[in-house]
Design a protein around this motif. Sequence first.
Motif, mmCIF file in Angstrom:
data_model
loop_
_atom_site.group_PDB
_atom_site.id
_atom_site.type_symbol
_atom_site.label_atom_id
_atom_site.label_comp_id
_atom_site.label_asym_id
_atom_site.label_seq_id
_atom_site.Cartn_x
_atom_site.Cartn_y
_atom_site.Cartn_z
ATOM 1 N N GLU A 1 0.824 -1.201 0.000
ATOM 2 C CA GLU A 1 0.000 0.000 0.000
ATOM 3 C C GLU A 1 0.865 1.261 0.000
ATOM 4 N N HIS A 2 1.968 1.243 0.711
ATOM 5 C CA HIS A 2 2.831 2.420 0.739
ATOM 6 C C HIS A 2 3.460 2.653 -0.627
ATOM 7 N N LEU A 3 3.839 1.595 -1.326
ATOM 8 C CA LEU A 3 4.406 1.748 -2.660
ATOM 9 C C LEU A 3 3.368 2.269 -3.641
ATOM 10 N N ARG A 4 2.110 1.894 -3.451
ATOM 11 C CA ARG A 4 1.049 2.415 -4.321
ATOM 12 C C ARG A 4 0.851 3.909 -4.131
ATOM 13 N N ASP A 5 1.207 4.425 -2.969
ATOM 14 C CA ASP A 5 1.070 5.856 -2.711
ATOM 15 C C ASP A 5 2.270 6.659 -3.200
ATOM 16 N N THR A 6 3.260 6.002 -3.795
ATOM 17 C CA THR A 6 4.426 6.694 -4.347
ATOM 18 C C THR A 6 4.323 6.740 -5.867
ATOM 19 N N PHE A 7 5.049 7.676 -6.458
ATOM 20 C CA PHE A 7 5.037 7.785 -7.917
ATOM 21 C C PHE A 7 6.370 7.398 -8.541
ATOM 22 N N VAL B 1 -15.244 5.329 -3.373
ATOM 23 C CA VAL B 1 -16.039 4.263 -2.752
ATOM 24 C C VAL B 1 -15.401 2.904 -3.000
ATOM 25 N N GLY B 2 -14.872 2.690 -4.194
ATOM 26 C CA GLY B 2 -14.230 1.417 -4.479
ATOM 27 C C GLY B 2 -13.058 1.133 -3.560
ATOM 28 N N GLU B 3 -12.242 2.159 -3.299
ATOM 29 C CA GLU B 3 -11.112 1.956 -2.390
ATOM 30 C C GLU B 3 -11.577 1.843 -0.941
ATOM 31 N N ALA B 4 -12.650 2.569 -0.596
ATOM 32 C CA ALA B 4 -13.158 2.486 0.778
ATOM 33 C C ALA B 4 -13.681 1.090 1.091
ATOM 34 N N PHE B 5 -14.258 0.422 0.107
ATOM 35 C CA PHE B 5 -14.759 -0.923 0.340
ATOM 36 C C PHE B 5 -13.630 -1.927 0.577
ATOM 37 N N GLY B 6 -12.402 -1.562 0.195
ATOM 38 C CA GLY B 6 -11.269 -2.416 0.534
ATOM 39 C C GLY B 6 -11.069 -2.513 2.028
ATOM 40 N N ALA B 7 -11.321 -1.407 2.741
ATOM 41 C CA ALA B 7 -11.242 -1.449 4.205
ATOM 42 C C ALA B 7 -12.421 -2.190 4.800
ATOM 43 N N ARG C 1 -3.722 10.584 5.633
ATOM 44 C CA ARG C 1 -4.397 9.307 5.814
ATOM 45 C C ARG C 1 -4.424 8.519 4.501
ATOM 46 N N THR C 2 -4.595 7.212 4.626
ATOM 47 C CA THR C 2 -4.744 6.338 3.470
ATOM 48 C C THR C 2 -5.964 5.452 3.682
ATOM 49 N N HIS D 1 -5.953 2.254 3.411
ATOM 50 C CA HIS D 1 -5.561 0.970 3.961
ATOM 51 C C HIS D 1 -5.829 0.939 5.461
ATOM 52 N N GLN D 2 -6.734 0.092 5.915
ATOM 53 C CA GLN D 2 -7.098 -0.104 7.320
ATOM 54 C C GLN D 2 -7.836 1.089 7.929
ATOM 55 N N ASP D 3 -8.164 2.107 7.131
ATOM 56 C CA ASP D 3 -8.832 3.312 7.652
ATOM 57 C C ASP D 3 -10.280 3.307 7.180
ATOM 58 N N LEU D 4 -11.179 2.877 8.042
ATOM 59 C CA LEU D 4 -12.572 2.690 7.652
ATOM 60 C C LEU D 4 -13.280 4.010 7.393
ATOM 61 N N GLY D 5 -12.868 5.085 8.053
ATOM 62 C CA GLY D 5 -13.585 6.344 7.927
ATOM 63 C C GLY D 5 -13.066 7.282 6.856
ATOM 64 N N PHE D 6 -11.946 6.946 6.214
ATOM 65 C CA PHE D 6 -11.336 7.889 5.270
ATOM 66 C C PHE D 6 -12.190 8.079 4.021
ATOM 67 N N GLY D 7 -12.845 7.029 3.574
ATOM 68 C CA GLY D 7 -13.717 7.167 2.419
ATOM 69 C C GLY D 7 -14.864 8.107 2.695
ATOM 70 N N LEU D 8 -15.512 7.944 3.864
ATOM 71 C CA LEU D 8 -16.589 8.854 4.242
ATOM 72 C C LEU D 8 -16.076 10.285 4.389
ATOM 73 N N ARG D 9 -14.857 10.436 4.901
ATOM 74 C CA ARG D 9 -14.294 11.770 5.046
ATOM 75 C C ARG D 9 -14.173 12.464 3.682
ATOM 76 N N GLN D 10 -13.711 11.753 2.684
ATOM 77 C CA GLN D 10 -13.553 12.347 1.365
ATOM 78 C C GLN D 10 -14.902 12.643 0.720
ATOM 79 N N LEU D 11 -15.856 11.722 0.856
ATOM 80 C CA LEU D 11 -17.182 11.963 0.296
ATOM 81 C C LEU D 11 -17.839 13.169 0.959
ATOM 82 N N SER D 12 -17.695 13.279 2.260
ATOM 83 C CA SER D 12 -18.246 14.428 2.963
ATOM 84 C C SER D 12 -17.565 15.716 2.527
ATOM 85 N N ASP D 13 -16.246 15.679 2.311
ATOM 86 C CA ASP D 13 -15.529 16.868 1.850
ATOM 87 C C ASP D 13 -16.026 17.326 0.482
#
Length: 442
Positions: free
Chosen positions: A24-30, A198-204, A294-295, A297-309
């Motif tokens: 997951e950390h490597l996926r966050d790098t370019f 949403v697709g990434e949030a469902f991974g958590a 935040r990422t 990975h293992q963060d259940l609320g991050f998807g909702l945070r982005q949708l709310s933003d």
Amino acid sequence: MSDWKVTHSPSAGRRPRALSPLREHLRDTFWFAPATAMVGVFLVWAVASEIDTRIVEALQDRGDYDAVEELLKVADDARTVVTTVSSAMMTFIGVVFSISLVAVQMASGQFSPRVVRIFVRSRITKATFAVFLATFLLTLLVLTAYDSDPDPRLVTSVPLVQSLVTLVMVALSLLLFVMYVNTTLRLMRVGHVIDRIVGEAFGAVALLPVGASAEGHALGPETDWIAHEGRAGVLRDVNIARLVRVARQHDVVLRLIPRTGDFVVPGTPVLAVHGGRVPPYRALRYSVSVGVERTFHQDLGFGLRQLSDIALRALSPAVNDPTTAVQALDRIVQFLAALAPRPLDASLHRDRRGAVRLVQPVPGWAALVDLGFAEIRGCAVGHPQVTRRLLAGLDDLALLVPEERREPLLRHRALLAQAVERGVPEASDRTFALRPDRQGIG
């Protein structure tokens, strides 16, 4: 300290993947994908160069110098193409990705700064950049392989296979460029951005227990705790496999104190120890990852945070786009509906023998409902499209959740009705704004 009741997670019965955080950390790098591609293309060039050398040696051993001379003519023609590709590729990369950065900046300003990571994690974006750089590197390597000696008896190598590989890379670059433009244009549209979130949030969500209830477990008294000694930042994730293994080796149970996504500073307690002595520090190194953001990975609320933003940005006076807020609410309802039957508050990770070794806290149902609806509800008054969709979503969720989880939904419904009553002066407008509608205003 009293016993702490938790529920088990789907990791029970199977071992967590040790490389999961690293992946997951490597996926966050370019940088990783382009660097890997350039190393790979160097190896491909070395193999192609060896094949070209073997071909020339075989023809010279047979005395077929006419064939070698023909290869030299073909290689000279291919050299023109390779030179043109080499000079044009870096210019092409600069123009394409300069435009892309502008597109990312526009999407960040329109939706949310947190959506930039979607572009960074995009596989097609990384693949395109990697192949472009690899093609440029390959052309430089091929140009160095041309032999300046025109005598077919003295030639050591003719880069024929190398030139063919270069042409293949050019064709692949063009194909990926078309796919990249298509993907970038899709990610500039809010519907596709929300769908990706949403697709990434469902991974958590996939790491949570399946079913409406789970067996309780008492951890026993807390014997000690471990402080964070690294840099300050957001708790991105923990290496579950490492912590489970350490806890099993020292016959203890570890409990993660902050939730994934919490901000921690040096000295903050991060792990509580139950049932034994604290494992040595060297055994727990690199088991907790802290970063600047935040990422999923293992963060259940991050998807909702982005949708709310995204919804809040859409409802701001500067943007005033309630339809986008309704699209975000659609996916918030979808996400919460998927969590409706699942145990929350904590996940339990077991070792291979089934013994509890790690407890990981996750947000509870009320916290997730508040995260999804509280801020949007506060900005929804004056936008009947949003209030109608919000009411319909709350009603739908109230039908899906167990009886004990309806209270937060009913509370938000009542608060929304009160806000509309106070903020909308006309009775007919209030009635219209409080009529549930899954399309907002169809």
